[in-house]
Design a protein around this motif. Sequence first.
Motif, PDB file in Angstrom:
ATOM      1  N   ALA A  23      81.801  53.062 120.811  1.00  8.49           N
ATOM      2  CA  ALA A  23      81.463  51.926 119.949  1.00  8.49           C
ATOM      3  C   ALA A  23      80.275  51.137 120.483  1.00  8.49           C
ATOM      4  O   ALA A  23      79.910  50.113 119.904  1.00  8.49           O
ATOM      5  CB  ALA A  23      82.670  51.013 119.806  1.00  8.49           C
ATOM      6  N   LYS A  24      79.655  51.609 121.547  1.00  9.25           N
ATOM      7  CA  LYS A  24      78.510  50.911 122.126  1.00  9.25           C
ATOM      8  C   LYS A  24      77.370  50.884 121.106  1.00  9.25           C
ATOM      9  O   LYS A  24      77.072  51.894 120.471  1.00  9.25           O
ATOM     10  CB  LYS A  24      78.049  51.652 123.381  1.00  9.25           C
ATOM     11  CG  LYS A  24      77.067  50.900 124.216  1.00  9.25           C
ATOM     12  CD  LYS A  24      76.796  51.673 125.487  1.00  9.25           C
ATOM     13  CE  LYS A  24      75.834  50.908 126.359  1.00  9.25           C
ATOM     14  NZ  LYS A  24      75.575  51.607 127.598  1.00  9.25           N
ATOM     15  N   GLY A  25      76.785  49.721 120.902  1.00 13.50           N
ATOM     16  CA  GLY A  25      75.712  49.588 119.931  1.00 13.50           C
ATOM     17  C   GLY A  25      76.184  49.009 118.610  1.00 13.50           C
ATOM     18  O   GLY A  25      75.354  48.619 117.786  1.00 13.50           O
ATOM     19  N   PHE A  26      77.493  48.970 118.398  1.00 11.46           N
ATOM     20  CA  PHE A  26      78.004  48.339 117.195  1.00 11.46           C
ATOM     21  C   PHE A  26      77.866  46.830 117.337  1.00 11.46           C
ATOM     22  O   PHE A  26      77.716  46.320 118.449  1.00 11.46           O
ATOM     23  CB  PHE A  26      79.474  48.703 116.974  1.00 11.46           C
ATOM     24  CG  PHE A  26      79.727  50.142 116.620  1.00 11.46           C
ATOM     25  CD1 PHE A  26      78.711  51.082 116.578  1.00 11.46           C
ATOM     26  CD2 PHE A  26      81.001  50.573 116.324  1.00 11.46           C
ATOM     27  CE1 PHE A  26      78.958  52.410 116.250  1.00 11.46           C
ATOM     28  CE2 PHE A  26      81.260  51.887 115.995  1.00 11.46           C
ATOM     29  CZ  PHE A  26      80.238  52.809 115.962  1.00 11.46           C
ATOM     30  N   GLN A  27      77.963  46.104 116.210  1.00 10.69           N
ATOM     31  CA  GLN A  27      77.788  44.655 116.256  1.00 10.69           C
ATOM     32  C   GLN A  27      79.123  43.934 116.159  1.00 10.69           C
ATOM     33  O   GLN A  27      80.069  44.447 115.564  1.00 10.69           O
ATOM     34  CB  GLN A  27      76.889  44.200 115.112  1.00 10.69           C
ATOM     35  CG  GLN A  27      75.447  44.613 115.288  1.00 10.69           C
ATOM     36  CD  GLN A  27      74.554  44.059 114.208  1.00 10.69           C
ATOM     37  OE1 GLN A  27      75.024  43.629 113.157  1.00 10.69           O
ATOM     38  NE2 GLN A  27      73.260  44.068 114.457  1.00 10.69           N
ATOM     39  N   GLY A  28      79.160  42.732 116.728  1.00 11.47           N
ATOM     40  CA  GLY A  28      80.337  41.875 116.634  1.00 11.47           C
ATOM     41  C   GLY A  28      81.537  42.448 117.351  1.00 11.47           C
ATOM     42  O   GLY A  28      81.433  43.092 118.398  1.00 11.47           O
ATOM     43  N   LYS A  29      82.728  42.219 116.784  1.00 10.28           N
ATOM     44  CA  LYS A  29      83.963  42.688 117.398  1.00 10.28           C
ATOM     45  C   LYS A  29      84.081  44.202 117.356  1.00 10.28           C
ATOM     46  O   LYS A  29      84.909  44.770 118.044  1.00 10.28           O
ATOM     47  CB  LYS A  29      85.164  42.073 116.694  1.00 10.28           C
ATOM     48  CG  LYS A  29      85.457  40.658 117.099  1.00 10.28           C
ATOM     49  CD  LYS A  29      86.781  40.229 116.519  1.00 10.28           C
ATOM     50  CE  LYS A  29      87.187  38.862 117.022  1.00 10.28           C
ATOM     51  NZ  LYS A  29      88.502  38.480 116.535  1.00 10.28           N
ATOM     52  N   ARG A  30      83.260  44.849 116.526  1.00  4.21           N
ATOM     53  CA  ARG A  30      83.336  46.305 116.407  1.00  4.21           C
ATOM     54  C   ARG A  30      83.013  47.003 117.723  1.00  4.21           C
ATOM     55  O   ARG A  30      83.373  48.153 117.914  1.00  4.21           O
ATOM     56  CB  ARG A  30      82.368  46.787 115.322  1.00  4.21           C
ATOM     57  CG  ARG A  30      82.787  46.393 113.934  1.00  4.21           C
ATOM     58  CD  ARG A  30      81.666  46.580 112.941  1.00  4.21           C
ATOM     59  NE  ARG A  30      81.260  47.963 112.818  1.00  4.21           N
ATOM     60  CZ  ARG A  30      81.732  48.820 111.911  1.00  4.21           C
ATOM     61  NH1 ARG A  30      82.634  48.406 111.054  1.00  4.21           N
ATOM     62  NH2 ARG A  30      81.307  50.051 111.858  1.00  4.21           N
ATOM     63  N   LYS A  31      82.335  46.316 118.648  1.00  5.22           N
ATOM     64  CA  LYS A  31      82.012  46.945 119.923  1.00  5.22           C
ATOM     65  C   LYS A  31      82.941  46.547 121.057  1.00  5.22           C
ATOM     66  O   LYS A  31      82.984  47.226 122.075  1.00  5.22           O
ATOM     67  CB  LYS A  31      80.575  46.626 120.324  1.00  5.22           C
ATOM     68  CG  LYS A  31      80.339  45.195 120.713  1.00  5.22           C
ATOM     69  CD  LYS A  31      78.946  45.018 121.248  1.00  5.22           C
ATOM     70  CE  LYS A  31      78.648  43.572 121.514  1.00  5.22           C
ATOM     71  NZ  LYS A  31      77.665  43.020 120.610  1.00  5.22           N
ATOM     72  N   SER A  32      83.693  45.450 120.875  1.00  5.71           N
ATOM     73  CA  SER A  32      84.460  44.947 122.011  1.00  5.71           C
ATOM     74  C   SER A  32      85.966  44.869 121.769  1.00  5.71           C
ATOM     75  O   SER A  32      86.745  45.018 122.707  1.00  5.71           O
ATOM     76  CB  SER A  32      83.938  43.565 122.409  1.00  5.71           C
ATOM     77  OG  SER A  32      83.960  42.709 121.291  1.00  5.71           O
ATOM     78  N   CYS A  33      86.371  44.637 120.547  1.00  2.64           N
ATOM     79  CA  CYS A  33      87.793  44.501 120.239  1.00  2.64           C
ATOM     80  C   CYS A  33      88.377  45.893 120.016  1.00  2.64           C
ATOM     81  O   CYS A  33      87.918  46.649 119.163  1.00  2.64           O
ATOM     82  CB  CYS A  33      87.972  43.632 118.993  1.00  2.64           C
ATOM     83  SG  CYS A  33      89.677  43.365 118.545  1.00  2.64           S
ATOM     84  N   LYS A  92      88.255  50.887 117.389  1.00  2.00           N
ATOM     85  CA  LYS A  92      88.866  52.186 117.119  1.00  2.00           C
ATOM     86  C   LYS A  92      88.660  52.586 115.661  1.00  2.00           C
ATOM     87  O   LYS A  92      88.266  53.715 115.358  1.00  2.00           O
ATOM     88  CB  LYS A  92      90.361  52.127 117.451  1.00  2.00           C
ATOM     89  CG  LYS A  92      91.070  53.450 117.335  1.00  2.00           C
ATOM     90  CD  LYS A  92      92.523  53.298 117.744  1.00  2.00           C
ATOM     91  CE  LYS A  92      93.277  54.585 117.500  1.00  2.00           C
ATOM     92  NZ  LYS A  92      94.705  54.441 117.740  1.00  2.00           N
ATOM     93  N   GLN A  93      88.879  51.654 114.733  1.00  2.00           N
ATOM     94  CA  GLN A  93      88.666  51.923 113.308  1.00  2.00           C
ATOM     95  C   GLN A  93      87.197  52.215 113.023  1.00  2.00           C
ATOM     96  O   GLN A  93      86.865  53.111 112.248  1.00  2.00           O
ATOM     97  CB  GLN A  93      89.125  50.725 112.478  1.00  2.00           C
ATOM     98  CG  GLN A  93      90.612  50.516 112.491  1.00  2.00           C
ATOM     99  CD  GLN A  93      91.004  49.220 111.801  1.00  2.00           C
ATOM    100  OE1 GLN A  93      90.145  48.453 111.373  1.00  2.00           O
ATOM    101  NE2 GLN A  93      92.304  48.981 111.718  1.00  2.00           N
ATOM    102  N   ALA A  94      86.291  51.445 113.663  1.00  2.00           N
ATOM    103  CA  ALA A  94      84.857  51.613 113.432  1.00  2.00           C
ATOM    104  C   ALA A  94      84.381  52.977 113.915  1.00  2.00           C
ATOM    105  O   ALA A  94      83.558  53.623 113.265  1.00  2.00           O
ATOM    106  CB  ALA A  94      84.084  50.498 114.132  1.00  2.00           C
ATOM    107  N   VAL A  95      84.907  53.428 115.061  1.00  3.82           N
ATOM    108  CA  VAL A  95      84.512  54.732 115.604  1.00  3.82           C
ATOM    109  C   VAL A  95      85.013  55.857 114.699  1.00  3.82           C
ATOM    110  O   VAL A  95      84.290  56.818 114.428  1.00  3.82           O
ATOM    111  CB  VAL A  95      85.034  54.888 117.054  1.00  3.82           C
ATOM    112  CG1 VAL A  95      84.954  56.322 117.518  1.00  3.82           C
ATOM    113  CG2 VAL A  95      84.247  53.983 117.981  1.00  3.82           C
ATOM    114  N   ILE A  96      86.239  55.737 114.194  1.00  2.96           N
ATOM    115  CA  ILE A  96      86.777  56.762 113.293  1.00  2.96           C
ATOM    116  C   ILE A  96      85.910  56.860 112.042  1.00  2.96           C
ATOM    117  O   ILE A  96      85.532  57.952 111.609  1.00  2.96           O
ATOM    118  CB  ILE A  96      88.246  56.456 112.929  1.00  2.96           C
ATOM    119  CG1 ILE A  96      89.149  56.668 114.143  1.00  2.96           C
ATOM    120  CG2 ILE A  96      88.709  57.310 111.760  1.00  2.96           C
ATOM    121  CD1 ILE A  96      90.563  56.166 113.971  1.00  2.96           C
ATOM    122  N   LYS A  97      85.540  55.714 111.475  1.00  2.00           N
ATOM    123  CA  LYS A  97      84.720  55.712 110.262  1.00  2.00           C
ATOM    124  C   LYS A  97      83.320  56.243 110.557  1.00  2.00           C
ATOM    125  O   LYS A  97      82.749  56.995 109.764  1.00  2.00           O
ATOM    126  CB  LYS A  97      84.643  54.296 109.701  1.00  2.00           C
ATOM    127  CG  LYS A  97      84.071  54.247 108.309  1.00  2.00           C
ATOM    128  CD  LYS A  97      84.363  52.924 107.650  1.00  2.00           C
ATOM    129  CE  LYS A  97      84.031  53.000 106.173  1.00  2.00           C
ATOM    130  NZ  LYS A  97      84.387  51.772 105.480  1.00  2.00           N
TER     131      LYS A  97
END
Length: 115
Positions: free
Chosen positions: A20-30, A35-40
């Motif tokens: 998730a590195k490089g994603f913005q906001g909670k998508r990279k740290s929470c 987990k949901q963002a990486v799956i998508k």
Amino acid sequence: MRVRGGIVHARRRRKILKLAKGFQGKRKSCWRIAKQAVIKARLHMYVSRKLRKRNMRRLWQIRIGAAAREYGLSYSKFIGGLRKAGVAINRKVLADLAIHDPEAFAELCEVAKNV
């Protein structure tokens, strides 16, 4: 007795958060959101690999058609003529010839016309 599995749990989380590195906001740290963002994101990657092949074939067809029209042939007449003449060159190579070697492409157009 309960086994906590600390190192396995931490490694699993670390792997997802690294993806998730490089994603913005909670998508990279929470963890849960990452987990949901990486799956998508991985789903989009899979689909995009298929779409890229489709888009490249369309691009080759457009380039071949544009180059063939300069010699008085439509795309379908050009491809049909090559097939009847027994010339087995794929569209990727034909598009490359149309751009980088117009003389060779002109000869192929003549072959397609004369069949």
